[in-house]
Design a protein around this motif. Structure first.
Motif, mmCIF file in Angstrom:
data_model
loop_
_atom_site.group_PDB
_atom_site.id
_atom_site.type_symbol
_atom_site.label_atom_id
_atom_site.label_comp_id
_atom_site.label_asym_id
_atom_site.label_seq_id
_atom_site.Cartn_x
_atom_site.Cartn_y
_atom_site.Cartn_z
ATOM 1 N N PRO A 1 0.510 -0.862 -0.197
ATOM 2 C CA PRO A 1 0.056 0.234 0.055
ATOM 3 C C PRO A 1 1.044 0.995 0.074
ATOM 4 O O PRO A 1 0.184 2.029 -0.533
ATOM 5 N N GLU A 2 2.309 1.283 -0.270
ATOM 6 C CA GLU A 2 3.117 2.595 0.388
ATOM 7 C C GLU A 2 3.273 2.429 -1.207
ATOM 8 O O GLU A 2 4.119 3.456 -0.885
ATOM 9 N N SER A 3 3.289 1.922 -2.076
ATOM 10 C CA SER A 3 4.199 1.639 -3.418
ATOM 11 C C SER A 3 3.819 3.344 -3.966
ATOM 12 O O SER A 3 2.508 3.434 -3.999
ATOM 13 N N ASP A 4 4.582 3.773 -4.799
ATOM 14 C CA ASP A 4 3.557 5.086 -5.437
ATOM 15 C C ASP A 4 3.698 4.247 -6.603
ATOM 16 O O ASP A 4 3.925 5.045 -8.048
ATOM 17 N N THR A 5 3.699 3.569 -7.573
ATOM 18 C CA THR A 5 2.856 2.854 -9.356
ATOM 19 C C THR A 5 1.636 1.402 -8.919
ATOM 20 O O THR A 5 2.262 0.860 -7.828
ATOM 21 N N SER A 6 0.836 1.905 -8.975
ATOM 22 C CA SER A 6 -0.400 1.152 -8.784
ATOM 23 C C SER A 6 -0.952 0.671 -10.388
ATOM 24 O O SER A 6 -0.549 1.264 -11.346
ATOM 25 N N LEU A 7 -1.145 -0.416 -10.791
ATOM 26 C CA LEU A 7 -1.983 -1.783 -11.490
ATOM 27 C C LEU A 7 -3.171 -1.619 -11.530
ATOM 28 O O LEU A 7 -3.477 -2.376 -10.256
ATOM 29 N N LEU A 8 -3.976 -0.709 -11.802
ATOM 30 C CA LEU A 8 -5.364 -1.312 -12.306
ATOM 31 C C LEU A 8 -5.382 -2.113 -13.337
ATOM 32 O O LEU A 8 -5.583 -1.759 -14.448
ATOM 33 N N THR A 9 -5.865 -3.182 -12.829
ATOM 34 C CA THR A 9 -5.949 -4.151 -13.534
ATOM 35 C C THR A 9 -7.321 -5.221 -13.725
ATOM 36 O O THR A 9 -7.669 -5.509 -12.700
ATOM 37 N N LEU A 10 -7.650 -4.840 -15.056
ATOM 38 C CA LEU A 10 -9.536 -5.537 -15.854
ATOM 39 C C LEU A 10 -9.310 -6.900 -15.982
ATOM 40 O O LEU A 10 -8.501 -7.139 -16.790
ATOM 41 N N HIS A 11 -10.482 -7.637 -15.265
ATOM 42 C CA HIS A 11 -10.125 -9.204 -15.412
ATOM 43 C C HIS A 11 -10.836 -9.597 -16.310
ATOM 44 O O HIS A 11 -10.953 -9.173 -17.147
ATOM 45 N N TRP A 12 -10.752 -10.937 -17.577
ATOM 46 C CA TRP A 12 -10.826 -11.293 -18.543
ATOM 47 C C TRP A 12 -12.431 -11.676 -18.648
ATOM 48 O O TRP A 12 -13.241 -11.918 -17.843
ATOM 49 N N ARG A 13 -12.864 -11.780 -19.275
ATOM 50 C CA ARG A 13 -14.476 -11.805 -19.895
ATOM 51 C C ARG A 13 -14.573 -12.950 -19.467
ATOM 52 O O ARG A 13 -13.671 -14.434 -19.014
ATOM 53 N N GLY A 14 -15.791 -13.639 -18.213
ATOM 54 C CA GLY A 14 -16.329 -14.878 -17.708
ATOM 55 C C GLY A 14 -15.316 -15.425 -16.496
ATOM 56 O O GLY A 14 -14.595 -16.747 -16.447
ATOM 57 N N SER A 15 -14.654 -14.737 -15.862
ATOM 58 C CA SER A 15 -13.630 -14.673 -14.480
ATOM 59 C C SER A 15 -14.060 -14.116 -13.426
ATOM 60 O O SER A 15 -15.258 -13.170 -13.445
ATOM 61 N N ASN A 16 -13.411 -14.100 -12.525
ATOM 62 C CA ASN A 16 -13.428 -13.246 -10.973
ATOM 63 C C ASN A 16 -12.031 -12.684 -10.899
ATOM 64 O O ASN A 16 -11.356 -13.302 -11.075
ATOM 65 N N VAL A 17 -12.282 -11.534 -9.554
ATOM 66 C CA VAL A 17 -10.873 -11.328 -9.074
ATOM 67 C C VAL A 17 -10.214 -12.524 -8.227
ATOM 68 O O VAL A 17 -9.273 -12.715 -8.764
ATOM 69 N N TYR B 1 5.276 -2.866 -5.281
ATOM 70 C CA TYR B 1 3.370 -2.570 -6.612
ATOM 71 C C TYR B 1 2.235 -3.055 -5.332
ATOM 72 O O TYR B 1 2.345 -3.826 -4.825
ATOM 73 N N GLN B 2 1.727 -1.741 -6.055
ATOM 74 C CA GLN B 2 -0.165 -1.632 -5.328
ATOM 75 C C GLN B 2 -0.715 -2.230 -6.520
ATOM 76 O O GLN B 2 -0.766 -1.613 -7.691
ATOM 77 N N PHE B 3 -1.920 -3.755 -6.157
ATOM 78 C CA PHE B 3 -2.255 -3.799 -7.098
ATOM 79 C C PHE B 3 -3.893 -3.444 -7.314
ATOM 80 O O PHE B 3 -4.972 -3.215 -5.883
ATOM 81 N N SER B 4 -4.707 -3.328 -8.313
ATOM 82 C CA SER B 4 -6.343 -2.896 -8.089
ATOM 83 C C SER B 4 -6.973 -3.550 -8.877
ATOM 84 O O SER B 4 -6.878 -2.921 -9.858
ATOM 85 N N PHE B 5 -7.883 -4.171 -8.397
ATOM 86 C CA PHE B 5 -8.636 -5.547 -9.051
ATOM 87 C C PHE B 5 -10.162 -4.940 -9.451
ATOM 88 O O PHE B 5 -10.493 -5.225 -7.909
ATOM 89 N N PRO B 6 -10.726 -3.717 -9.330
ATOM 90 C CA PRO B 6 -12.368 -3.884 -10.007
ATOM 91 C C PRO B 6 -13.140 -5.371 -10.309
ATOM 92 O O PRO B 6 -12.494 -5.988 -11.627
ATOM 93 N N GLN B 7 -13.766 -5.883 -9.516
ATOM 94 C CA GLN B 7 -14.696 -6.754 -10.506
ATOM 95 C C GLN B 7 -16.106 -6.400 -10.561
ATOM 96 O O GLN B 7 -16.889 -6.103 -10.202
ATOM 97 N N SER B 8 -15.886 -6.226 -12.347
ATOM 98 C CA SER B 8 -17.064 -5.817 -12.743
ATOM 99 C C SER B 8 -18.611 -5.981 -11.944
ATOM 100 O O SER B 8 -18.856 -7.546 -11.086
ATOM 101 N N SER B 9 -19.223 -5.348 -12.416
ATOM 102 C CA SER B 9 -20.889 -5.607 -11.719
ATOM 103 C C SER B 9 -21.943 -6.501 -12.737
ATOM 104 O O SER B 9 -22.910 -6.477 -12.259
ATOM 105 N N GLN B 10 -21.551 -6.635 -13.724
ATOM 106 C CA GLN B 10 -22.177 -7.445 -14.643
ATOM 107 C C GLN B 10 -21.592 -9.075 -14.329
ATOM 108 O O GLN B 10 -20.225 -8.856 -14.745
ATOM 109 N N VAL B 11 -22.661 -9.326 -14.255
ATOM 110 C CA VAL B 11 -23.061 -11.261 -14.968
ATOM 111 C C VAL B 11 -21.852 -11.592 -15.860
ATOM 112 O O VAL B 11 -23.254 -11.536 -16.575
ATOM 113 N N HIS B 12 -21.638 -12.385 -15.768
ATOM 114 C CA HIS B 12 -21.483 -13.071 -17.007
ATOM 115 C C HIS B 12 -22.085 -15.036 -17.311
ATOM 116 O O HIS B 12 -22.434 -15.240 -17.741
#
Length: 304
Positions: free
Chosen positions: A119-135, A151-162
């Motif tokens: 959480p102290e890293s000054d480099t963040s990856l905003l990473t989007l999962h592939w279709r039909g998956s979860n974080v 590094y810091q990783f941020s993974f949004p999990q889509s609100s759209q159900v597949h």
């Protein structure tokens, strides 16, 4: 063997037609990773179907239904490995059941955001999962101890159900809303890299080009590039300076040809896009991806 490694072995063996090994790996997966039964039973249905064992294939899907698991009905209908099942009433009953469950799940789904790493890293990856998956299943492709420490990783999990415990980015407006919610959790002072795989990889490139996210770097793994017109439109409307990207694909990926053409298009518009091609790789992560990612992120930090 981790689930990621086992999954890669299943796909590799399946591609080679080594179905005996596929069955052995599936048996191992059922024992070691019962939480991933939705994927495992789908593999089982596919390999039985390709072998011409239709009733065993349908039985694998029924086992999932009986255990509360289901799949996206369009995936069942259109998946090439399951085409032999289409004429069977039991298969169509499964599809109808899955369609009902999909509609119910869409009413309850919510956006979620997950963070990992330093959480102290000054480099963040905003990473989007592939279709039909979860974080939970997707994030591990991006990790090793060194990456998590630095590094810091941020993974949004889509609100759209597949499907069952799986999500997608099919609606562009909702996809953007979810991504921006995750982006707001990243410190404004951090260097942000927008990244993703398959459908998420395509979006990562789009968001970088549109400057939707304040970033100068994108990473796309086997991006699902089906056409170029939308990218041409973006490039004709946006001038994106100092953007550097890495596109990682394989010469056996479904989208390989279009991905190569997209990289050429980006370079023609003076965008530094580095195309990395892995021989023999299909629509999956390279076995050495964490090492590749480490090298890319070191380059990102040099350019700060």
């Amino acid at each position: 063997m981790s689930f990621v490694e086992l999954e890669r072995s299943v796909f590799t063996s399946f591609g080679k037609g080594d179905f005996e090994k596929v069955h052995a790996l599936i048996f191992k997966a059922e024992t070691l990773y019962p939480d991933n039964l939705n994927k495992i039973l789908f593999w089982k249905a596919c390999v039985f179907s390709v072998e011409g064992k239709v009733h065993q294939s349908i039985s694998a899907l029924k086992e999932g239904i009986n255990r509360g698991i289901w799949w996206n009905p369009n995936t069942l209908i259109n998946y090439p490995d399951l085409k032999k099942l289409k004429e069977y009433d039991d298969f169509n009953t499964i599809i109808n059941h899955c369609d009902t469950l999909l509609k119910e799940a869409k009413q309850q789904s919510q956006f979620k955001n997950y963070t990992f790493g330093n959480p102290e890293s000054d480099t963040s990856l905003l990473t989007l999962h592939w279709r039909g998956s979860n974080v939970a299943n997707f994030a591990h492709h991006w990790f090793n101890d060194d990456l998590l420490n630095n590094y810091q990783f941020s993974f949004p999990q889509s609100s759209q159900v597949h499907g069952y415990n799986s999500f997608c980015w099919d609606d562009p407006e909702i996809a953007l809303q979810d991504t921006l919610q995750s982006y707001k959790n990243i410190s404004p002072s951090n260097t942000v890299v927008i990244a993703g795989a398959s459908q998420g990889g395509k979006l990562a490139i789009e968001y970088a080009l549109k400057e939707t996210i304040n970033t100068k770097h994108f990473i796309a793994v086997v991006p699902a590039i089906k056409e170029l017109d939308s990218f041409k439109e973006i490039l004709n409307q946006n001038y994106t300076s100092n953007l550097k990207g890495w596109i990682i694909t394989g010469d056996q990926d479904y989208f390989y040809d279009k991905t190569c053409l997209l990289n050429e298009l980006l370079c023609e518009h003076n965008i530094q896009s580095e195309l990395i091609i892995k021989d023999g790789l299909g629509h999956y992560f390279p076995a050495d991806f964490s090492h590749m990612l480490s090298d890319v992120l070191k380059e990102v930090n040099i350019k700060k």
